[in-house]
Structures are given as C-alpha cells and as structure tokens.
Motif scaffolding. Structure first.
Motif, PDB file in Angstrom:
ATOM      1  N   MET A  41       0.892  -1.100  -0.170  1.00 39.12           N
ATOM      2  CA  MET A  41      -0.196   0.006  -0.066  1.00 39.12           C
ATOM      3  C   MET A  41       0.851   1.309  -0.125  1.00 39.12           C
ATOM      4  SD  MET A  41      -3.001  -1.104  -0.255  1.00 39.12           S
ATOM      5  CE  MET A  41      -3.941   0.308  -0.127  1.00 39.12           C
ATOM      6  N   ARG A  45       1.096   4.124  -3.218  1.00 37.58           N
ATOM      7  CA  ARG A  45       0.798   5.369  -3.068  1.00 37.58           C
ATOM      8  C   ARG A  45       2.324   6.267  -3.689  1.00 37.58           C
ATOM      9  NH1 ARG A  45      -2.558   3.079   0.301  1.00 37.58           N
ATOM     10  NH2 ARG A  45      -4.568   4.130   0.862  1.00 37.58           N
ATOM     11  N   ASP A  69      -8.801  -2.717  -0.990  1.00 37.06           N
ATOM     12  CA  ASP A  69      -8.444  -1.199  -0.575  1.00 37.06           C
ATOM     13  C   ASP A  69      -8.246  -0.295  -1.843  1.00 37.06           C
ATOM     14  OD1 ASP A  69      -8.699  -1.650   2.232  1.00 37.06           O
ATOM     15  OD2 ASP A  69      -6.707  -1.646   2.726  1.00 37.06           O
ATOM     16  N   LEU A  70      -7.443  -0.975  -2.754  1.00 31.84           N
ATOM     17  CA  LEU A  70      -7.254  -0.391  -3.732  1.00 31.84           C
ATOM     18  C   LEU A  70      -8.379  -0.244  -5.047  1.00 31.84           C
ATOM     19  CD1 LEU A  70      -3.906  -2.277  -4.800  1.00 31.84           C
ATOM     20  CD2 LEU A  70      -4.313   0.190  -3.910  1.00 31.84           C
ATOM     21  N   LYS A  71      -9.196  -1.398  -5.064  1.00 31.27           N
ATOM     22  CA  LYS A  71     -10.641  -1.286  -5.837  1.00 31.27           C
ATOM     23  C   LYS A  71     -11.667  -0.205  -5.229  1.00 31.27           C
ATOM     24  CE  LYS A  71      -9.074  -4.112  -8.966  1.00 31.27           C
ATOM     25  NZ  LYS A  71      -8.690  -3.732 -10.215  1.00 31.27           N
ATOM     26  N   PHE A  72     -11.407   0.115  -4.077  1.00 31.91           N
ATOM     27  CA  PHE A  72     -12.433   1.168  -3.532  1.00 31.91           C
ATOM     28  C   PHE A  72     -11.695   2.449  -3.551  1.00 31.91           C
ATOM     29  CE2 PHE A  72     -14.791  -2.780  -1.932  1.00 31.91           C
ATOM     30  CZ  PHE A  72     -16.122  -2.298  -2.536  1.00 31.91           C
ATOM     31  N   ASP A  73     -10.809   2.730  -4.112  1.00 27.43           N
ATOM     32  CA  ASP A  73     -10.079   4.092  -4.252  1.00 27.43           C
ATOM     33  C   ASP A  73      -9.939   4.456  -5.681  1.00 27.43           C
ATOM     34  OD1 ASP A  73      -7.984   6.142  -4.126  1.00 27.43           O
ATOM     35  OD2 ASP A  73      -7.128   5.334  -2.385  1.00 27.43           O
ATOM     36  N   ARG A  75      -8.343   6.567  -7.231  1.00 26.78           N
ATOM     37  CA  ARG A  75      -6.840   6.903  -7.431  1.00 26.78           C
ATOM     38  C   ARG A  75      -6.330   5.380  -8.069  1.00 26.78           C
ATOM     39  NH1 ARG A  75      -4.219   9.283  -2.545  1.00 26.78           N
ATOM     40  NH2 ARG A  75      -5.508   7.363  -1.672  1.00 26.78           N
ATOM     41  N   LYS A  77      -8.085   2.194  -8.540  1.00 26.08           N
ATOM     42  CA  LYS A  77      -9.185   1.187  -8.843  1.00 26.08           C
ATOM     43  C   LYS A  77      -8.774   0.531 -10.175  1.00 26.08           C
ATOM     44  CE  LYS A  77     -12.843   3.743 -10.655  1.00 26.08           C
ATOM     45  NZ  LYS A  77     -14.400   4.266 -10.567  1.00 26.08           N
TER      46      LYS A  77
END
Length: 122
Positions: A41, A45, A69-73, A75, A77
């Motif tokens: 993570m 970033r 976490d990545l799919k719901f962000d 920036r 997804k």
C-alpha cells in the motif's frame, strides 16, 4: 512486447520476488517489490504501478484486503492485479473475478505469467 511498464510484485517469499524481479526486468519492465500488504500500500501511493502481481497469504495485510483497498480507491481502482498464490480454494478464482482481478496458482509458470502480463498491459 509491451515493455517499460512499472510492475509492483508483492509476496512475502523473498526468493519468488527475486525471481520475478529478474524475469520482469529482463522483459524491460521496471520492478518494484513489497514483502507484505502494508508495504504494498505504501509503494502504490509512492509509485503508482501499471500492474500489481500480488500474493494472498501475507503478514500485516493479506492480498484480499490490499485488493479491496485499491479497488475502492478512485486513484488506484483501474490498476490491473494478477493474484499469484498457492491458496487453492474453489471460491478464490470466483472472488477474484468479482473483484476484477486475474488469478494464477503457484508454483510459478513463467511463460503463462508473461502471457497474462502482455494481455493485461495491452
């Protein structure tokens, strides 16, 4: 061949990350390595990758939590993810499909992985 892509390899098996680093660098890609989900993570970033190759069973944060976490962000997804795991549960590929991720089982099949990477990065 698609080259010069930034690929983040996330696995707690250091020998596997070293193998993938060599394999992918040899294909002209820039390889970033993280040894657990938390480190992954941070890396995402810091240096947004073009593709993530991700293990599921890791210390700190597991691969499913990283994916979620990545799919719901917004920036992150759209970053394609290839899960590479020794976990062999019947539901895993289905969960992966629902999350929009590709799925491969260990042991590593280099040829198949390179084919998937080319397909994903086109």
């Amino acid at each position: 061949m698609v080259s010069d892509m930034k690929i983040l390899v996330v696995d707690d098996d250091v020998s596997l990350t070293g193998l993938l680093d060599g394999l992918l660098s040899g294909q002209g890609h820039t390889v970033l390595v993280a040894n657990d989900g938390l480190e992954a993570m941070v890396q995402v970033r810091k240096n947004v990758p073009d593709l993530i190759i991700l293990d599921i069973m890791m210390p700190e944060i597991n691969g499913y939590d990283v994916c979620r976490d990545l799919k719901f962000d917004a920036r992150f997804k759209n970053i394609p993810i290839i899960v590479l795991t020794c976990r062999d549960q019947e539901l895993d590929p289905r969960i992966g499909q629902l999350m929009g991720i590709d799925y491969m089982h260990k042991p590593l099949d280099s040829k198949l992985l390179l084919e998937k990477i080319q397909k994903v990065l086109k």
